[in-house]
Each structure stands twice: as C-alpha cells, then as structure tokens.
Design a protein around this motif. Structure first.
Motif, PDB file in Angstrom:
ATOM      1  N   HIS A  23       8.728  11.890   0.813  1.00  0.00           N
ATOM      2  CA  HIS A  23       7.857  13.058   0.687  1.00  0.00           C
ATOM      3  C   HIS A  23       6.390  12.679   0.566  1.00  0.00           C
ATOM      4  CE1 HIS A  23      11.302  15.914  -0.722  1.00  0.00           C
ATOM      5  NE2 HIS A  23      11.270  15.738   0.582  1.00  0.00           N
ATOM      6  N   GLY A  24       6.042  11.469   0.945  1.00  0.00           N
ATOM      7  CA  GLY A  24       4.644  11.089   1.015  1.00  0.00           C
ATOM      8  C   GLY A  24       4.003  10.708  -0.293  1.00  0.00           C
ATOM      9  N   VAL A  25       4.796  10.392  -1.323  1.00  0.00           N
ATOM     10  CA  VAL A  25       4.245   9.889  -2.586  1.00  0.00           C
ATOM     11  C   VAL A  25       4.070   8.383  -2.442  1.00  0.00           C
ATOM     12  CG1 VAL A  25       4.616   9.635  -5.058  1.00  0.00           C
ATOM     13  CG2 VAL A  25       5.317  11.740  -3.894  1.00  0.00           C
ATOM     14  N   TRP A  26       2.814   7.911  -2.528  1.00  0.00           N
ATOM     15  CA  TRP A  26       2.488   6.526  -2.205  1.00  0.00           C
ATOM     16  C   TRP A  26       2.435   5.642  -3.449  1.00  0.00           C
ATOM     17  CZ3 TRP A  26       1.483   4.176   2.549  1.00  0.00           C
ATOM     18  CH2 TRP A  26       1.522   5.036   3.659  1.00  0.00           C
ATOM     19  N   ASN A  27       2.850   4.425  -3.256  1.00  0.00           N
ATOM     20  CA  ASN A  27       2.598   3.354  -4.221  1.00  0.00           C
ATOM     21  C   ASN A  27       1.346   2.634  -3.738  1.00  0.00           C
ATOM     22  OD1 ASN A  27       2.491   0.921  -5.649  1.00  0.00           O
ATOM     23  ND2 ASN A  27       4.698   0.729  -5.768  1.00  0.00           N
ATOM     24  N   GLU A  28       0.209   2.975  -4.316  1.00  0.00           N
ATOM     25  CA  GLU A  28      -1.059   2.427  -3.851  1.00  0.00           C
ATOM     26  C   GLU A  28      -1.233   0.960  -4.233  1.00  0.00           C
ATOM     27  OE1 GLU A  28      -3.086   3.793  -1.883  1.00  0.00           O
ATOM     28  OE2 GLU A  28      -2.428   5.886  -1.884  1.00  0.00           O
ATOM     29  N   THR A  29      -0.546   0.518  -5.288  1.00  0.00           N
ATOM     30  CA  THR A  29      -0.661  -0.894  -5.689  1.00  0.00           C
ATOM     31  C   THR A  29       0.028  -1.793  -4.675  1.00  0.00           C
ATOM     32  OG1 THR A  29      -0.721  -0.224  -7.996  1.00  0.00           O
ATOM     33  CG2 THR A  29      -0.201  -2.545  -7.523  1.00  0.00           C
ATOM     34  N   GLY A  30       1.242  -1.410  -4.294  1.00  0.00           N
ATOM     35  CA  GLY A  30       1.958  -2.144  -3.261  1.00  0.00           C
ATOM     36  C   GLY A  30       2.365  -3.541  -3.670  1.00  0.00           C
ATOM     37  N   ALA A  31       2.541  -4.368  -2.679  1.00  0.00           N
ATOM     38  CA  ALA A  31       2.924  -5.770  -2.884  1.00  0.00           C
ATOM     39  C   ALA A  31       1.933  -6.656  -2.142  1.00  0.00           C
ATOM     40  CB  ALA A  31       4.344  -6.025  -2.388  1.00  0.00           C
ATOM     41  N   ALA A  32       1.790  -7.881  -2.617  1.00  0.00           N
ATOM     42  CA  ALA A  32       0.807  -8.799  -2.021  1.00  0.00           C
ATOM     43  C   ALA A  32       1.366 -10.213  -1.998  1.00  0.00           C
ATOM     44  CB  ALA A  32      -0.507  -8.765  -2.800  1.00  0.00           C
ATOM     45  N   LEU A  33       0.890 -10.989  -1.039  1.00  0.00           N
ATOM     46  CA  LEU A  33       1.263 -12.397  -0.927  1.00  0.00           C
ATOM     47  C   LEU A  33       0.052 -13.162  -0.402  1.00  0.00           C
ATOM     48  CD1 LEU A  33       3.408 -14.634  -1.061  1.00  0.00           C
ATOM     49  CD2 LEU A  33       4.025 -14.074   1.288  1.00  0.00           C
ATOM     50  N   ALA A  34      -0.363 -14.186  -1.157  1.00  0.00           N
ATOM     51  CA  ALA A  34      -1.486 -15.031  -0.739  1.00  0.00           C
ATOM     52  C   ALA A  34      -1.041 -15.955   0.385  1.00  0.00           C
ATOM     53  CB  ALA A  34      -2.014 -15.840  -1.914  1.00  0.00           C
ATOM     54  N   SER A  73      -0.692 -12.914  14.096  1.00  0.00           N
ATOM     55  CA  SER A  73      -0.824 -14.165  14.845  1.00  0.00           C
ATOM     56  C   SER A  73      -2.286 -14.565  14.941  1.00  0.00           C
ATOM     57  CB  SER A  73      -0.218 -14.021  16.248  1.00  0.00           C
ATOM     58  OG  SER A  73      -0.840 -12.970  16.968  1.00  0.00           O
ATOM     59  N   ASN A  74      -2.479 -15.817  15.352  1.00  0.00           N
ATOM     60  CA  ASN A  74      -3.816 -16.377  15.607  1.00  0.00           C
ATOM     61  C   ASN A  74      -4.727 -16.315  14.382  1.00  0.00           C
ATOM     62  OD1 ASN A  74      -3.183 -16.938  18.328  1.00  0.00           O
ATOM     63  ND2 ASN A  74      -3.661 -14.820  18.893  1.00  0.00           N
ATOM     64  N   LEU A  75      -4.153 -16.610  13.237  1.00  0.00           N
ATOM     65  CA  LEU A  75      -4.982 -16.727  12.039  1.00  0.00           C
ATOM     66  C   LEU A  75      -5.761 -18.035  12.080  1.00  0.00           C
ATOM     67  CD1 LEU A  75      -2.747 -15.530   9.059  1.00  0.00           C
ATOM     68  CD2 LEU A  75      -4.741 -14.387  10.020  1.00  0.00           C
ATOM     69  N   ARG A  76      -7.025 -17.969  11.765  1.00  0.00           N
ATOM     70  CA  ARG A  76      -7.830 -19.174  11.667  1.00  0.00           C
ATOM     71  C   ARG A  76      -7.617 -19.830  10.308  1.00  0.00           C
ATOM     72  NH1 ARG A  76     -13.682 -17.489  14.319  1.00  0.00           N
ATOM     73  NH2 ARG A  76     -12.880 -16.991  16.421  1.00  0.00           N
ATOM     74  N   PRO A  77      -7.879 -21.097  10.195  1.00  0.00           N
ATOM     75  CA  PRO A  77      -7.714 -21.761   8.895  1.00  0.00           C
ATOM     76  C   PRO A  77      -8.545 -21.070   7.817  1.00  0.00           C
ATOM     77  CG  PRO A  77      -7.995 -23.380  10.627  1.00  0.00           C
ATOM     78  CD  PRO A  77      -8.244 -22.053  11.268  1.00  0.00           C
ATOM     79  N   GLY A  78      -7.908 -20.889   6.672  1.00  0.00           N
ATOM     80  CA  GLY A  78      -8.592 -20.227   5.576  1.00  0.00           C
ATOM     81  C   GLY A  78      -7.600 -19.630   4.603  1.00  0.00           C
ATOM     82  N   HIS A  79      -8.103 -18.826   3.680  1.00  0.00           N
ATOM     83  CA  HIS A  79      -7.295 -18.184   2.660  1.00  0.00           C
ATOM     84  C   HIS A  79      -7.314 -16.675   2.889  1.00  0.00           C
ATOM     85  CE1 HIS A  79      -8.048 -22.116   0.799  1.00  0.00           C
ATOM     86  NE2 HIS A  79      -6.939 -21.899   0.105  1.00  0.00           N
ATOM     87  N   TYR A  80      -6.115 -16.071   2.873  1.00  0.00           N
ATOM     88  CA  TYR A  80      -5.959 -14.642   3.099  1.00  0.00           C
ATOM     89  C   TYR A  80      -5.014 -14.076   2.042  1.00  0.00           C
ATOM     90  CZ  TYR A  80      -7.563 -16.194   7.727  1.00  0.00           C
ATOM     91  OH  TYR A  80      -8.252 -16.772   8.754  1.00  0.00           O
ATOM     92  N   VAL A  81      -4.962 -12.749   1.987  1.00  0.00           N
ATOM     93  CA  VAL A  81      -3.991 -12.051   1.143  1.00  0.00           C
ATOM     94  C   VAL A  81      -3.387 -10.932   1.982  1.00  0.00           C
ATOM     95  CG1 VAL A  81      -3.565 -10.699  -0.935  1.00  0.00           C
ATOM     96  CG2 VAL A  81      -5.234 -12.568  -0.985  1.00  0.00           C
ATOM     97  N   PHE A  82      -2.072 -11.014   2.184  1.00  0.00           N
ATOM     98  CA  PHE A  82      -1.357  -9.949   2.877  1.00  0.00           C
ATOM     99  C   PHE A  82      -0.971  -8.873   1.851  1.00  0.00           C
ATOM    100  CE2 PHE A  82       2.798  -8.087   3.933  1.00  0.00           C
ATOM    101  CZ  PHE A  82       2.456  -7.417   5.095  1.00  0.00           C
ATOM    102  N   ARG A  83      -1.381  -7.630   2.099  1.00  0.00           N
ATOM    103  CA  ARG A  83      -1.078  -6.524   1.206  1.00  0.00           C
ATOM    104  C   ARG A  83      -0.366  -5.416   1.983  1.00  0.00           C
ATOM    105  NH1 ARG A  83      -3.206  -6.987  -3.750  1.00  0.00           N
ATOM    106  NH2 ARG A  83      -4.995  -8.411  -4.032  1.00  0.00           N
ATOM    107  N   VAL A  84       0.622  -4.816   1.341  1.00  0.00           N
ATOM    108  CA  VAL A  84       1.353  -3.705   1.948  1.00  0.00           C
ATOM    109  C   VAL A  84       1.565  -2.635   0.884  1.00  0.00           C
ATOM    110  CG1 VAL A  84       3.597  -4.772   1.451  1.00  0.00           C
ATOM    111  CG2 VAL A  84       3.413  -3.036   3.246  1.00  0.00           C
ATOM    112  N   LYS A  85       1.409  -1.387   1.284  1.00  0.00           N
ATOM    113  CA  LYS A  85       1.702  -0.260   0.404  1.00  0.00           C
ATOM    114  C   LYS A  85       2.622   0.693   1.151  1.00  0.00           C
ATOM    115  CE  LYS A  85      -2.361   2.562   1.614  1.00  0.00           C
ATOM    116  NZ  LYS A  85      -3.534   3.299   1.090  1.00  0.00           N
ATOM    117  N   GLY A  86       3.296   1.558   0.399  1.00  0.00           N
ATOM    118  CA  GLY A  86       4.254   2.437   1.046  1.00  0.00           C
ATOM    119  C   GLY A  86       4.476   3.712   0.268  1.00  0.00           C
TER     120      GLY A  86
END
Length: 924
Positions: A798-809, A781-794
């Motif tokens: 057993h704790g093996v990570w996908n470091e690339t993950g997914a992103a949305l501008a 919440s409370n994002l100021r006007p501008g450009h961002y990229v939301f990134r998530v990894k998981g």
C-alpha cells in the motif's frame, strides 16, 4: 409478472436447521449453524489462499512447521529441509548445505525460536539442531546409546521452551529435559516395557498450563508429569467408552481462557476436565461440523485477536472462543476460499495479519486484511444456475436493504444478504428468449419506491409492492415516445422529474402522461448536446444539469428553458480543456467541486466558472485512465472503479491508493457506470465477475513498515555469491575486474509482495534515488576504483515506505598499476631514470659543444670554406656523393671537386682517413 425465487444450494442449510429443531438441539448449536452457514454464504469476502509450492522454489511440499525470525524472514520446515523465504525467493538449508555445517536430517518435523533469535529444530531421524540464522551455523544433538546424557531418540516430535534455558523435548522414545547451559539431556520414560516404546513413550505434544503443570500427549493417551517425583500420571477413559481408543494419539494440546484442556487427536477434538480428570469424546453428538470431530487435528493456534485456529486433515477451523465457530476453510467447499490441499499440518500468523498454513501441497497464505472488502460472484446465484458469467452492470438498494442487481443478459436479480431470502431472479415482461437475456444497464429507485430499469430493450418501471412492470419503448410513429430503447443512465432531479440517457438522445419523462420530451443533437442547431450517446447525467447544487456523452464531451443544460447552453470538448491546443470527450461518470462533491471520469483521460476536475479543467492521470498515481465509476465517502475522499482495480483519491494530500483482487476485490476489471452508494455509506461497484462492496471507513491501509534486507550479492567476473546477514559484512571488497555486480533485496512485507516497490542509489556515483518498481534485483557495472555505498529502500503493497532501507559499503580495488604501493616506487624509479638521462644528455651536449669548437679551430687552420664544412658534415654522417648532391643542390662534379680540395687541404687520401681524423677530434 410472477417472481421466481430460488435459495442457495437448494435450501440445504434451512433443512439442516429444521433437522436440528426436530431433534431438539440446544439453541446454542442452532446459533452455531446459522453463524457457520452465514459465513459460507458470504464466502467471497477474501481472495482466498495463495499457494506457494515446490514450483516456486520450496524444497518440498510437506510443510510441517512455520515461524518468523527477528529480521522478519519467514521460515518453513519441510520434509526436504529448512526454507527461508523473503516474499520472492527461497533459500534452502538441508543435509548437504556447506558440507559439514549442515542440517542433520532433511525431514524437519518442528521448530521454535529461542529468546536470542536462534532456532531449535526437531527432525525425524536426525535429532535436534541448534541453528544460528545470522551466522548460518548448525549444532546437532543426537541420541547416543552409550551416553545417558544424550537425547533419548533421534525422532523429535515436539519442543517446548520452559524458560531459563530449559526445554522439554518429546521424542518417539520418551520425554527429555534439556539444559542449554550444560548441554545435557535428562530422559524420562513413561513405560519401561520395550513393547510399549512406540505407544506410551512416543510423545507427540506438550503443554505447560497456567499452573506450571506439564501435560504430555503420547501415543497412548494423556499424562501429567510430576516434576517433583519425575513420574507420569496417566489419565484413562472409561473402558466402556467406544470412542476412547480412537483418540489415543494426542497431536496437540490447547488450554482455553477458562482453563479447559482441548486435545487434538487422530480422531478429532476431545475436551478434558482437569479437575475431574474426565474426557468428553461425544462432542460430535451435539456439533454441526462432523469433519472437526472425526478428523485428525495437528495444531491449535491463537492469533492476535485471541481467536483459535485449528489445523486438521479436513481443513481449517476458526473459533472466537472454543464454543463458537466463526470461519471454516476446506478444500473444494468454497470457491473463493479454496485451499489447494485441505490436509493442514501447521499454521502461523505474522505481525501483518497474514496467516500461513503448511499443507501436503506446500504453503497456503491468507491475508486477514482482505476481509475489509466483501465480494459476491457466481456463488450467490447457486451452482444449479448455469450462468456463464455474472456481470453486474447496475446496482441499487431498496429501503429494506435488499440489493437489486442489473446483469449482462441475465436480467434482474434481487439479492438479500440474509439467510431467510438469498436470491430472486425477476423476469422482465415477455417470455421470449431474447427478453430473458435482457441486459440491464441502469437502475434507479425513485422517490415513489418505483424501481426504474434501463435495459437494451426499453425502459421498465417495477412496482415493488404490487410486483408488476410497466414498459416504455421507442416508436418511430409516435413523437412523444422514448428516443431509443438502449438506455444508458438515469437521474431524478430536484423536482422529482426523471431524466433518461440513451444511445440516441436525452429524454425527460412525463409520468402523468407517460410521454417523453426528447433532446437530440440535431434538435437545436444553434446550441445542442455534444452528441446523442448520453452516458451520464448529473444535476449540481445550482440546479444546472450536466450531460456527459460518449464522444461529444460535456454539455451544460438548463432544465427550465430546455436549452443547451454550452458544450465543453477536448482541444489539443488548450491544455486546460477537457482531456477526453468520452465520459463515463460525474460527481459534485460536498465542497461543490465537479469531477468527471473519462474513458482514457483519467479524472478531470472542472472549474465551472472559468471553464477550465485540471487533469489527473496514471502519471499522477491513478492505476488506470479509465474511470468507470465515481463515489464520495463521508470523509470527502473519492473512490473510483477502473480497469485495474479500485482507487481511493485523498483530496487532502492529493494521493492515490489502489486496491486489487489481492486486497479482496471480486476482480480488477470493473464495468462502466455500475456503482452505487447506500444510505449507510456502503459502496458497491459492479464488475465482470460480480459485485464488490465495502464501507470506506473500514478500509485500512497496511501500516506495516517493511524491513529492508539485502539477500544476495553476485560478482559476475569471479563467480562469487554472497548470502547471509549483510549487516555483519562491513564492506564488500571487489577486485579490478569485478565490474558487474548484482544485488538482490527484499521488503519483508508479505501481504502482497508482488506490489512492494523499491528504489536504490549508489552514494559516490549518484545522489538521487532511482525507482525500479517491483523489481527486487539490480545489476551495476563499470564502477571505477573507489569507495561507494549501495542503498535500497522499499514499500509495502500500500505504498508505506521504509525510508531508512538497507545499505552495503563497497570498496572497488584498483588494478595493481594504480595502487599506491606500485605508484610510489615507480615514481622514484622514473625520477631516478630522468635524473640519469638528464645527466647523460648534459654530458653529451657539453661534449658536442667542445667538439664543434675544436672542429671550428681545425677548419679555420686549414682555411675550409662554408660549403666545404657542409660537405664534411655530410661525409661524417656517411652520405654518398649522390646524396650530397641532392642535399646541397649542386652538381655531382662540383661535389667531387670539393671533396678533392678537402682531401688536399687536410692531407688525407680517402674518406676513411677523413672519418678517422675527425673521430679523434671528438671530446668525450
């Protein structure tokens, strides 16, 4: 004492074997019997099937078809529509989805995935649907009576891809060949007689064999389709075969490695010889599982290990080959493999070795990787024994491989993991009820093959050859007796001497005399044991005996001199001291490092030279700070039992890896000091629910790197909800009021999605990853006007990570008054106003200067004094005589005299003429 022996389930399985021998069955089927029942006995090698139903979001509980798409989403066809599953939530596509762009009918009967990743979905009553899961677009193909190039019937039973854009489609009224390029159907009827439409023309199964021949399973037997002549060749059984008519409807066709055709019918399993064109309906005469040969069979499935799974109305059968059963799953048959519903319609295996079964009660999920652990509970004591629980408090193993289990109030259990001898309950000396309810807290198989039992009612030695007991108890009148009847631990030192820990001191047993030397806290005032409650004993490679106590810390004991040399306790002022005085277990590893498991303090690494401790707790990755058991494997890794499952500690990279009931453990809560390592490196840990065993080298971590997907975006202010493939959405555009946005995401690993972990960051706002555990939805919440990229990894379970993950501008649009198209014109407008105002001000200033100059000349002409000038200015501002008096601090009479003199000098009679006169002097 005598030994009472009872077999699992009243020797039911042995009676079956004897019966088979009596009837002269073949040795092969005897082997099948043994194999099958061995698997029934070791029933608890997995946590069983996890049920997912309508309560979890599934549209309807009758699941007819299952597949996984290229993005690793799971898809389930049901009688309530199509369901997409991400491990957490379902997204439902049915007849009401998006108005016109929807599934043609909610009763999904089957589906396949095309080479381009799209789906072909057969329905009951709605024809075929072509579905693009990326764009969420449906295209329906229905039967039209006036169009011979359309589908022959709207009830589609089976779809079989034939390559090059061709499909074979079985319906309730004939076989269809469909070309995806021309979108034209070619119909083939097995019988023209309308009375036989629902029998011979009803196509339930299709199979292209290795020779390219199409086999058609109908409602009235098996046919071979001659593609050259476009005719059906029907294979009929002998008319004198009584079983033939029961197998007319063929639901599934399977070809094994030898080219034999197996048919799944409404009445069981049938073998078909392609060369001779003959059927074998009499498999049940030599079979061991009558359910398989008398039940409806719906599907054959070949897994990644080339095993064959058979889905039937009475459960699931697994074959390494079609002549050997390996596993059998049936509802109610085996508690640990309990299916919620044994009526299995569909079955599927994903790349993670998770098996999905569609039933009448939803989806049953089974992770094959959980077979790495074997666990035994109440099942091994048989249903006839009314145990309220089966708490394994101590474990040992003899040279013959038999397990000896100490239990809580159920005495001693001898468990042989073979078919010949399963379970023996060994009674301790005495016949009273209290004796029979003895708790065995420690077991030790001595070098003389004497099994030592530490109980809550004394010490017992069991001679396994003579099957006799000797008992040793505490006597207050005898100085050389056991210090306390409540035994907690054993240790046999380098000289073969037996050390015994009790709740009231340490004991050294003299086997030749049958006497005990007791060491208590008050025995040696100068240097004594930490406290009398001894919980663990360990002798290191230097011969030093270390005593762990419950509340008194760790004590160093010299067995030669019988002197306690030093005690190590927790010191709040010293961060390098033992962090908890309650010790459960100790271990010296192969590299000479000394490890201590505590109750509440986690794991401690003890440097015996410096006397300092290094601590490992839940903050470092331990699942729990209660270390109840501690063993080392052949690779130097530590294995610990805790109150939240088992934990492996890799000493090379200092990482912890946890295993829970979802990985195949008997339970997550283990018991203190109940652990054992066998000569073949098999490890055993006792718990509240039984016993868990495993070979450490066979425990493999789930290596699957889970794909990360964003599944849903909610914009709270506008109420917008976005679904679909977010890879197609270049940018999420938000308005100035869209200050709160929710993102749902998933790591598409289904072994145990509840343990998948996530982290996210918003580039442009923060550069650091924020870990959120197993939460799969966050709100910003409370994002100021501008450009961002939301990134998530998981990660997976057993704790093996996908470091690339997914992103949305994300583009946060500003309010209209902050936009360039508003600010640029506003800037020029304000500039214009400023210029005009400045011009006007300049003109007014110049006019005032000229006016003041004219007035000064006028005042000079009429000899107006400075005081009179002040009064004239106040009069021009409209001030009264009283206000002039207050402003100039002169008397009112003086003000009037000055005004009268001004009138006389200037030549006016009143204030109005004065104002008019000076107004005419102003310069414009």
């Amino acid at each position: 004492m005598g030994i009472r022996m009872k077999q699992l389930e009243q020797n039911r399985f042995l009676r079956v074997i004897k019966c088979c021998r009596h009837l002269g069955r073949k040795c092969l089927w005897l082997l099948l019997v043994v194999t099958f029942f061995l698997n029934l006995r070791a029933d608890s090698s997995s946590p069983g099937f996890q049920n997912i139903s309508i309560e979890d979001g599934l549209s309807q509980n009758t699941v007819t078809s299952i597949l996984q798409d290229r993005n690793r989403f799971m898809w389930f066809g049901s009688y309530g529509g199509l369901n997409r599953y991400d491990g957490y939530n379902f997204k439902i596509y049915n007849h009401s989805f998006r108005g016109g762009n929807c599934l043609s009918h909610d009763m999904v009967n089957n589906m396949i995935m095309d080479d381009d990743g799209t789906f072909w979905i057969g329905t009951i009553g709605g024809g075929i649907n072509h579905f693009d899961p990326i764009r969420e677009k449906f295209t329906c193909f229905r039967s039209r009576p006036d169009d011979p190039g359309s589908l022959s019937d709207n009830s589609v039973r089976v779809i079989l891809p034939a390559g090059d854009g061709l499909f074979w489609i079985g319906t309730d009224n004939g076989l269809n060949k469909f070309s995806n390029r021309s979108r034209v159907f070619t119909r083939y009827l097995n019988a023209e007689d309308p009375s036989e439409v629902n029998v011979q023309n009803a196509v339930y199964s299709l199979h292209l064999d290795k020779s390219g021949i199409l086999w058609v399973g109908t409602g009235n037997g098996l046919c071979r389709f001659d593609s050259n002549r476009e005719t059906f060749i029907r294979f009929q059984s002998r008319h004198d075969d009584r079983n033939a008519s029961q197998h007319n409807q063929i639901n599934a066709i399977f070809e094994d490695g030898k080219g034999t055709i197996w048919l799944g019918t409404e009445a069981g399993l049938v073998r078909f010889d392609k060369q001779n064109g003959t059927f074998n309906f009499n498999i049940e005469a030599t079979g061991i599982l009558p359910h398989l040969y008398r039940s409806r069979i719906f599907q054959f499935f070949r897994d990644t290990q080339d095993r064959v799974w058979v889905a039937t109305e009475s459960g699931i059968y697994v074959f390494p080959a079609m002549n050997m059963i390996e596993l059998y799953f049936r509802a109610g048959a085996i508690p640990r493999r309990l299916l919620p519903n044994r009526f299995i319609i569909s079955i599927y295996q994903d790349p993670e070795d998770v098996v999905w079964a569609g039933t009448l009660s939803g989806i049953s999920k089974y992770d094959l990787k959980t077979q790495q652990f074997a666990s035994y509970g109440l099942e091994i004591v048989g249903q006839e024994r009314k145990f309220g629980s089966f708490r394994v408090t101590a474990v040992s193993q003899d040279s013959g491989g038999c397990l000896w289990l100490g239990t809580y109030k159920n005495g001693l259990v001898k468990f042989n993991r073979s078919l010949d001898e399963n379970l023996t309950v060994v009674d301790l000396p005495g016949s009273s009820r209290k004796t029979k309810e003895t708790t065995i807290s420690a077991l030790l198989l001595g070098r003389d093959q004497i099994l030592w039992l530490g109980t809550d009612r004394g010490l017992h030695a069991y001679d396994m050859e003579k099957k006799v007991f000797r008992g040793y108890y505490s006597h207050s009148q005898t100085m050389a007796s056991l210090s306390d009847d409540r035994i907690t631990s054993f240790w046999q030192d380098l000289y073969g001497r037996l050390w015994i820990g009790t709740q009231n001191g340490l004991n050294l047993f003299d086997s030749s005399r049958g006497t005990f030397t007791v060491y208590r806290n008050e025995s040696f005032p100068a240097k004594t044991i930490g406290c009398d409650y001894v919980t663990a004993i360990c002798q290191d490679s230097l011969g030093v005996i270390w005593i762990g106590t419950y509340g008194g810390g760790l004590s160093r004991f010299d067995p030669d001199s019988g002197v306690f040399q030093k005690t190590y306790r927790h010191d709040e002022k010293d961060s390098s001291s033992l962090n908890c005085d309650k010790i459960f277990c100790m271990l010296e590893d192969r590299r000479g490092r000394f490890w201590i498991g505590t109750h509440g303090g986690g794991l401690n690494l003890f440097d015996r030279e410096s006397g300092k401790f290094i601590h490992f707790t839940s903050e470092d990755g331990l699942p729990n700070n209660d270390i109840l058991g501690l063993l080392e494997d052949q690779h130097g890794n530590l294995w610990m039992s805790t109150n939240r499952g088992l934990c492996q500690f890799d000493l090379r990279d200092k990482t912890f890896r946890s295993f829970t009931v979802h990985d195949g453990l008997q339970g997550n809560e283990f018991l203190p000091m109940s652990f054992y390592k066998a000569a073949d490196n098999e490890m055993f840990f006792g718990s509240f629910n039984g016993l868990t065993s495993f070979f450490p080298e066979k425990i493999k971590v789930n290596p699957h790197v889970p794909p990360l997907v964003i599944t849903e975006v909610k914009v709270f202010n506008s109420g917008q909800v976005f679904f679909g493939d977010f890879k197609l959405m270049k940018t999420l555009k938000l308005g100035p009021r869209d200050r709160a946005v929710s993102f749902a995401f998933a790591a598409l690993s289904y072994s145990d999605s509840r343990r998948n972990q996530f982290a996210y960051k918003i580039e442009g706002l923060n550069d650091n990853w924020i870990e959120i555990g197993n939460r799969h939805e966050i709100t910003i919440s409370n994002l100021r006007p501008g450009h961002y990229v939301f990134r998530v990894k998981g990660s997976n379970n057993h704790g093996v990570w996908n470091e690339t993950g997914a992103a949305l501008a994300i583009e946060m649009r500003p309010p209209w008054w902050q936009t360039w198209w508003f600010r640029v014109p506003m800037f020029f407008f304000l500039l214009f106003v400023f210029v005009q105002w400045n011009r006007s001000r300049t003109r007014r200033l110049a006019a005032r200067i000229r006016t003041e100059a004219a007035m000064d000349k006028y005042f000079e002409k009429f000899d107006i004094s400075p005081r009179e000038k002040e009064i004239i200015h106040l009069l021009l501002k409209g001030k009264s005589n009283k206000e002039i008096e207050d402003a100039l601090f002169i008397a009112l009479g003086t003000v009037k005299n000055h005004i009268y003199n001004i009138y006389q000098k200037i030549g006016v009679k009143n204030r109005a003429q004065l104002l008019t006169l000076f107004k005419n002097l102003q310069v414009k």
